[in-house]
Design a protein around this motif. Structure first.
Motif, PDB file in Angstrom:
ATOM      1  N   VAL A  12     -17.995   9.870   0.102  1.00 54.40           N
ATOM      2  CA  VAL A  12     -16.681   9.218   0.051  1.00 54.40           C
ATOM      3  C   VAL A  12     -16.244   8.963   1.486  1.00 54.40           C
ATOM      4  O   VAL A  12     -16.274   9.866   2.318  1.00 54.40           O
ATOM      5  CB  VAL A  12     -15.647  10.110  -0.674  1.00 54.40           C
ATOM      6  CG1 VAL A  12     -14.284   9.472  -0.629  1.00 54.40           C
ATOM      7  CG2 VAL A  12     -16.085  10.392  -2.098  1.00 54.40           C
ATOM      8  N   VAL A  13     -15.836   7.740   1.761  1.00 55.30           N
ATOM      9  CA  VAL A  13     -15.386   7.367   3.090  1.00 55.30           C
ATOM     10  C   VAL A  13     -13.867   7.238   3.055  1.00 55.30           C
ATOM     11  O   VAL A  13     -13.315   6.521   2.235  1.00 55.30           O
ATOM     12  CB  VAL A  13     -16.019   6.030   3.544  1.00 55.30           C
ATOM     13  CG1 VAL A  13     -15.488   5.623   4.908  1.00 55.30           C
ATOM     14  CG2 VAL A  13     -17.526   6.139   3.545  1.00 55.30           C
TER      15      VAL A  13
ATOM     16  N   TYR B  12     -29.574  -3.962   7.532  1.00 54.12           N
ATOM     17  CA  TYR B  12     -30.169  -3.294   6.374  1.00 54.12           C
ATOM     18  C   TYR B  12     -29.599  -3.916   5.109  1.00 54.12           C
ATOM     19  O   TYR B  12     -28.384  -4.101   4.993  1.00 54.12           O
ATOM     20  CB  TYR B  12     -29.869  -1.793   6.418  1.00 54.12           C
ATOM     21  CG  TYR B  12     -30.545  -1.022   5.310  1.00 54.12           C
ATOM     22  CD1 TYR B  12     -31.933  -0.921   5.256  1.00 54.12           C
ATOM     23  CD2 TYR B  12     -29.794  -0.418   4.312  1.00 54.12           C
ATOM     24  CE1 TYR B  12     -32.559  -0.219   4.248  1.00 54.12           C
ATOM     25  CE2 TYR B  12     -30.417   0.287   3.289  1.00 54.12           C
ATOM     26  CZ  TYR B  12     -31.791   0.378   3.266  1.00 54.12           C
ATOM     27  OH  TYR B  12     -32.413   1.067   2.266  1.00 54.12           O
ATOM     28  N   THR B  13     -30.471  -4.226   4.158  1.00 54.14           N
ATOM     29  CA  THR B  13     -30.033  -4.919   2.948  1.00 54.14           C
ATOM     30  C   THR B  13     -29.675  -3.984   1.801  1.00 54.14           C
ATOM     31  O   THR B  13     -29.133  -4.427   0.800  1.00 54.14           O
ATOM     32  CB  THR B  13     -31.126  -5.885   2.453  1.00 54.14           C
ATOM     33  OG1 THR B  13     -32.285  -5.118   2.097  1.00 54.14           O
ATOM     34  CG2 THR B  13     -31.475  -6.912   3.505  1.00 54.14           C
ATOM     35  N   GLY B  14     -29.985  -2.712   1.938  1.00 58.54           N
ATOM     36  CA  GLY B  14     -29.708  -1.757   0.862  1.00 58.54           C
ATOM     37  C   GLY B  14     -28.288  -1.230   0.915  1.00 58.54           C
ATOM     38  O   GLY B  14     -27.429  -1.734   1.640  1.00 58.54           O
ATOM     39  N   SER B  15     -28.056  -0.198   0.153  1.00 62.52           N
ATOM     40  CA  SER B  15     -26.745   0.429   0.085  1.00 62.52           C
ATOM     41  C   SER B  15     -26.333   0.935   1.463  1.00 62.52           C
ATOM     42  O   SER B  15     -27.099   1.607   2.140  1.00 62.52           O
ATOM     43  CB  SER B  15     -26.768   1.583  -0.910  1.00 62.52           C
ATOM     44  OG  SER B  15     -25.529   2.235  -0.934  1.00 62.52           O
ATOM     45  N   LYS B  16     -25.130   0.604   1.866  1.00 65.10           N
ATOM     46  CA  LYS B  16     -24.646   1.001   3.189  1.00 65.10           C
ATOM     47  C   LYS B  16     -24.066   2.411   3.187  1.00 65.10           C
ATOM     48  O   LYS B  16     -24.063   3.091   4.188  1.00 65.10           O
ATOM     49  CB  LYS B  16     -23.562   0.041   3.682  1.00 65.10           C
ATOM     50  CG  LYS B  16     -23.898  -1.433   3.640  1.00 65.10           C
ATOM     51  CD  LYS B  16     -25.215  -1.787   4.268  1.00 65.10           C
ATOM     52  CE  LYS B  16     -25.436  -3.272   4.344  1.00 65.10           C
ATOM     53  NZ  LYS B  16     -26.273  -3.885   3.369  1.00 65.10           N
TER      54      LYS B  16
END
Length: 84
Positions: free
Chosen positions: A81-82, A71-75
């Motif tokens: 928050v991770v 996927y090329t978008g935001s992961k």
């Protein structure tokens, strides 16, 4: 959507060209650690499931082919928050 397989691109170039899409790539080059770095775009679509059939068909046609779907978008969503 299927694409022309005439040009090999880096994964970073592919990510810029197909913003917010799932992309199926036939891998052509790897770095010294075995990570994929270049390939042909086989197909792309906003829906990941749309790449399943082209991927299966390609693997049936070409024995030993190496593909990569990403996927090329935001992961990570903006408000998430991770913590590792």
């Amino acid at each position: 959507m299927s694409c022309n397989q005439t040009d090999i691109h880096t994964l970073k170039e592919i990510e810029k060209s197909y913003a917010d899409q799932w992309v199926l790539v036939q891998l052509m080059d790897f770095d010294e650690y075995g990570n994929p770095v270049k390939g042909f775009v086989i197909a792309h679509n906003a829906e990941r499931d749309a790449l399943m059939q082209p991927r299966k068909q390609l693997h049936r046609q070409i024995s030993g082919i190496r593909t990569y779907t990403f996927y090329t978008g935001s992961k990570v969503p903006e408000n998430l928050v991770v913590i590792l």
